[in-house]
Write a protein that holds these residues in place. Sequence first.
Motif, mmCIF file in Angstrom:
data_model
loop_
_atom_site.group_PDB
_atom_site.id
_atom_site.type_symbol
_atom_site.label_atom_id
_atom_site.label_comp_id
_atom_site.label_asym_id
_atom_site.label_seq_id
_atom_site.Cartn_x
_atom_site.Cartn_y
_atom_site.Cartn_z
ATOM 1 N N ARG A 167 4.306 18.913 -11.048
ATOM 2 C CA ARG A 167 4.413 19.735 -10.836
ATOM 3 C C ARG A 167 5.929 20.222 -11.727
ATOM 4 N NH1 ARG A 167 4.056 20.593 -4.218
ATOM 5 N NH2 ARG A 167 1.361 20.698 -4.155
ATOM 6 N N ALA A 168 7.511 19.331 -11.614
ATOM 7 C CA ALA A 168 7.750 19.134 -11.737
ATOM 8 C C ALA A 168 7.915 19.666 -13.469
ATOM 9 C CB ALA A 168 9.457 18.311 -11.917
ATOM 10 N N GLU A 169 7.600 19.063 -14.198
ATOM 11 C CA GLU A 169 7.655 19.058 -15.481
ATOM 12 C C GLU A 169 6.444 18.469 -15.807
ATOM 13 O OE1 GLU A 169 10.207 15.756 -18.823
ATOM 14 O OE2 GLU A 169 9.179 15.362 -16.622
ATOM 15 N N GLU A 170 5.663 19.834 -17.276
ATOM 16 C CA GLU A 170 4.464 19.322 -17.790
ATOM 17 C C GLU A 170 4.610 18.314 -18.593
ATOM 18 O OE1 GLU A 170 3.082 22.760 -19.890
ATOM 19 O OE2 GLU A 170 2.173 23.436 -17.556
ATOM 20 N N GLN A 171 5.619 18.143 -19.660
ATOM 21 C CA GLN A 171 6.019 16.855 -20.187
ATOM 22 C C GLN A 171 5.596 15.510 -19.920
ATOM 23 O OE1 GLN A 171 6.310 17.979 -23.550
ATOM 24 N NE2 GLN A 171 5.687 20.153 -23.104
ATOM 25 N N LYS A 172 5.064 14.715 -20.541
ATOM 26 C CA LYS A 172 4.952 13.280 -20.627
ATOM 27 C C LYS A 172 3.466 12.689 -19.562
ATOM 28 C CE LYS A 172 9.505 11.738 -21.697
ATOM 29 N NZ LYS A 172 10.086 11.000 -20.483
ATOM 30 N N TRP A 173 2.535 14.378 -19.030
ATOM 31 C CA TRP A 173 1.585 13.847 -18.198
ATOM 32 C C TRP A 173 0.665 12.925 -18.561
ATOM 33 C CZ3 TRP A 173 -3.432 14.296 -17.723
ATOM 34 C CH2 TRP A 173 -4.530 14.366 -16.066
ATOM 35 N N GLY A 174 0.176 12.914 -20.095
ATOM 36 C CA GLY A 174 -1.289 11.841 -20.509
ATOM 37 C C GLY A 174 -0.421 10.789 -20.144
ATOM 38 N N MET A 175 1.049 10.776 -21.401
ATOM 39 C CA MET A 175 1.123 9.462 -21.010
ATOM 40 C C MET A 175 1.334 8.785 -19.469
ATOM 41 S SD MET A 175 1.921 5.638 -21.911
ATOM 42 C CE MET A 175 2.128 6.357 -24.037
ATOM 43 N N ARG A 176 2.046 9.782 -18.571
ATOM 44 C CA ARG A 176 2.356 9.069 -17.120
ATOM 45 C C ARG A 176 0.597 9.041 -16.003
ATOM 46 N NH1 ARG A 176 7.010 13.850 -15.734
ATOM 47 N NH2 ARG A 176 9.174 12.433 -15.963
ATOM 48 N N ASN A 177 -0.302 9.961 -16.405
ATOM 49 C CA ASN A 177 -1.385 9.671 -15.728
ATOM 50 C C ASN A 177 -2.038 8.806 -16.658
ATOM 51 O OD1 ASN A 177 -4.465 10.905 -15.979
ATOM 52 N ND2 ASN A 177 -3.761 11.634 -14.436
ATOM 53 N N ALA A 178 -2.192 9.024 -18.141
ATOM 54 C CA ALA A 178 -2.679 7.182 -18.387
ATOM 55 C C ALA A 178 -2.387 5.947 -17.706
ATOM 56 C CB ALA A 178 -3.005 6.814 -19.382
ATOM 57 N N LYS A 179 -1.012 5.637 -17.794
ATOM 58 C CA LYS A 179 -0.085 4.399 -17.040
ATOM 59 C C LYS A 179 -0.387 4.503 -15.564
ATOM 60 C CE LYS A 179 3.369 3.719 -19.995
ATOM 61 N NZ LYS A 179 5.202 3.851 -20.223
ATOM 62 N N LEU A 180 -0.893 5.398 -14.620
ATOM 63 C CA LEU A 180 -0.879 5.583 -13.347
ATOM 64 C C LEU A 180 -2.761 5.132 -12.957
ATOM 65 C CD1 LEU A 180 -0.278 6.563 -10.380
ATOM 66 C CD2 LEU A 180 -1.526 8.384 -11.604
ATOM 67 N N ARG A 181 -3.161 5.356 -13.985
ATOM 68 C CA ARG A 181 -4.921 4.842 -13.944
ATOM 69 C C ARG A 181 -4.557 3.547 -14.197
ATOM 70 N NH1 ARG A 181 -8.994 9.111 -14.464
ATOM 71 N NH2 ARG A 181 -7.878 10.910 -14.422
ATOM 72 N N VAL A 225 0.826 -1.407 -0.542
ATOM 73 C CA VAL A 225 0.209 0.112 -0.153
ATOM 74 C C VAL A 225 0.633 1.376 0.164
ATOM 75 C CG1 VAL A 225 -1.782 1.261 1.603
ATOM 76 C CG2 VAL A 225 -1.996 -0.832 1.277
ATOM 77 N N ARG A 226 1.756 1.037 1.099
ATOM 78 C CA ARG A 226 2.831 1.924 1.111
ATOM 79 C C ARG A 226 3.741 2.240 -0.434
ATOM 80 N NH1 ARG A 226 9.361 2.988 2.891
ATOM 81 N NH2 ARG A 226 9.065 0.813 2.555
ATOM 82 N N TYR A 227 3.696 2.140 -1.448
ATOM 83 C CA TYR A 227 4.416 1.646 -2.528
ATOM 84 C C TYR A 227 3.133 2.197 -3.920
ATOM 85 C CZ TYR A 227 6.362 1.013 -6.983
ATOM 86 O OH TYR A 227 6.666 0.575 -8.405
ATOM 87 N N TRP A 228 2.424 2.101 -3.861
ATOM 88 C CA TRP A 228 1.237 2.165 -4.397
ATOM 89 C C TRP A 228 0.934 3.538 -4.049
ATOM 90 C CZ3 TRP A 228 -1.549 2.662 -8.586
ATOM 91 C CH2 TRP A 228 -2.613 3.402 -8.346
ATOM 92 N N ARG A 229 0.883 3.909 -2.638
ATOM 93 C CA ARG A 229 0.608 5.928 -2.383
ATOM 94 C C ARG A 229 1.582 6.204 -2.642
ATOM 95 N NH1 ARG A 229 -4.278 6.212 -2.553
ATOM 96 N NH2 ARG A 229 -6.430 4.664 -1.487
ATOM 97 N N THR A 230 2.541 5.622 -2.579
ATOM 98 C CA THR A 230 4.211 6.250 -3.354
ATOM 99 C C THR A 230 4.238 6.994 -4.782
ATOM 100 O OG1 THR A 230 5.364 5.415 -1.376
ATOM 101 C CG2 THR A 230 6.702 6.795 -3.385
ATOM 102 N N ILE A 231 3.666 5.892 -5.540
ATOM 103 C CA ILE A 231 3.846 5.608 -7.072
ATOM 104 C C ILE A 231 2.719 7.026 -6.629
ATOM 105 C CG2 ILE A 231 3.100 5.135 -8.923
ATOM 106 C CD1 ILE A 231 3.528 2.397 -8.381
ATOM 107 N N CYS A 232 1.950 6.859 -6.654
ATOM 108 C CA CYS A 232 1.002 8.450 -6.605
ATOM 109 C C CYS A 232 0.937 9.579 -6.052
ATOM 110 C CB CYS A 232 -0.666 7.902 -6.097
ATOM 111 S SG CYS A 232 -1.532 6.694 -6.445
#
Lengths: 332, 275
Positions: A194-208, A179-186
């Motif tokens: 916050r640090a980098e706008e690029q790749k937001w779409g792919m990162r978000n999709a992979k997170l989901r 659970v700690r790992y999952w929340r860490t990923i999130c």
Amino acid sequence: MTDTPQGALERLAEHGHRGFPHLLAAREKTQWDLESMRHRLRDIPRDVDASIVLMGSWGRRERTPGSDDDFLVLVGGEPRGDAEPAVHRLDGVLGSGEAKPGTQGIFGQQIFVGPLVDHIGLEEDGNANLTQRMLLVLESVPVVGREAYRRALEQVVDGYVQDHAKDYRPPRFLLNDLVRYWRTICVDFAGKARAEEQKWGMRNAKLRLNRKLLFAGGLIPVLDCHRLRREQQRDWLLDALQAPPTDRLAHAFLTYEAIDEGVRALGAYDRWIGLLGDGEVRAHLTGLTRAQAGDDRVFNDVRRLAKEFEQGLGALLFETPLSVVAREFVVF
Amino acid sequence: MSAPDDIPPTPLPAPLDAEGGRLQGVAEAATVPSGTGPSVALMASSVMIDARVGGHVAAHHPLGTSTGHLVELRGQWDLLVRRALDVSTLAVELAALSEPEFLSLSAWLQTAERELPFRFLSVHAPTKDRELPEDELVARLCALPPAVDAVVVHPDVIEDPAAYAPLGRTLVIENMDGRKATGRTAEELRPFFDALPEAGFCLDVPHVGSVDPTLAIAHELLDAYGERLRHLHLSSVDEGCHHVPLTPQDEELFAPVLSRCRDVPWILEADLPAR
């Protein structure tokens, strides 16, 4: 129906008309690429306690065109300077060109089993140690050094289970770290955004999708330990964790008689894998910022697939007999 | 699910009926087989054993309401949404049953979508007072904000199924009630789904009941189109096929069908009766 998750995705596919064509094709590709990789690395100098381990899409058996090579050289015992194979020996075989692994300092290096097992929690369990340990447990496959890999996996699982497991209880130490790992990923996702706008779409999709699969694919077998005596839990976990996460989930949907829900949930995930295999979609999502995503048709299609996937997992966890265990152990 | 050999099979409790008594004949399958590892589950679904106050329908997640039955507020979208939020902040169906209603909803959504908290947002496409050419209606449905997750269309108002293809997976086709000449059964829906391979399915449970009180058709629909299921419509219907609050009898009758749909949003097409 068998007691092992191995092959469960194909068994679940029999309950639908469409099946999971993209997932099964990705598995076939992964297996093919794995055999090719084994052939290329078979003569590389290697210590008896070392293995070359692939993670990410390799470990999930989900390789599509554009997947990268998240690899580690995993060596038994404590850190030493002369362990083989040295990473440079893998140049040109693993992680070259577009397959270069992520740049977070997690992959593409030698790591040692001792710290993975001995540093669970507290200061020395940094982000890299936690991530490497969790990915070894949740989504890994050995290229060469299968026996060394198996010993490492056993040591890590023992590190969680040996002194902590109880009869008919999910192993809390492992559950909490998961659970700690999952929340860490999130949390890290938000930090990266916050640090980098690029790749937001792919990162978000992979997170989901991919990351949620990773988490649920570990959570469910851990919760399933509630059916077992403590001495049975280790073998169950080792067997389950060597099956792809999609097999683990398919097995749970079958076991808990949530078959319709499982066909839909993994059907949605299958469509996502189909999209990931489309170079244009991959490039589109990679270039998508958060500000653009809300009105983007492709992203919204992916968001809906992710929702369908999550709803299936929610039904499995909270609308089957597993709900009793989820309620008792997952939140607190 | 299995338990180790030295644990005797444990029967699960039978579900409670409306008066709190145990229902008979439900829990017999709920014994735990022996075995040393995880194995086949032989148990009643949680829908069948859920005994929380309000019954299993009220306990479902996500549960939302359609605004279609809030007749007195028709066209007042702010108020309709406020009422829908009283049922759930997670799921809703904004029902624009006539074309003028749809046009007003479409305009309202363009300004309001960012403020809607729902995690599942469905729009019911117009079924009456249609004047727009079909391709123009579809174009307007396609232009709904991306936050709209599903556009529910009645098959009996579809003239050319292929015209709806641009909606992709957002399009959801609903099964019809006994008054309609088509779209009621798996066979009658086949031409629509064959023409629209990406389309989803909305199972209207009481519509099935009006066609087949045994609900065998509901299982046929789920067998045929269950992979496409996106959400459910839930209520009872009166003799004229009008949606009315779900009766305890229907809640029990629907349970085996609902137990195959535990993942999707359930949209109420009438108020839930107070318990």
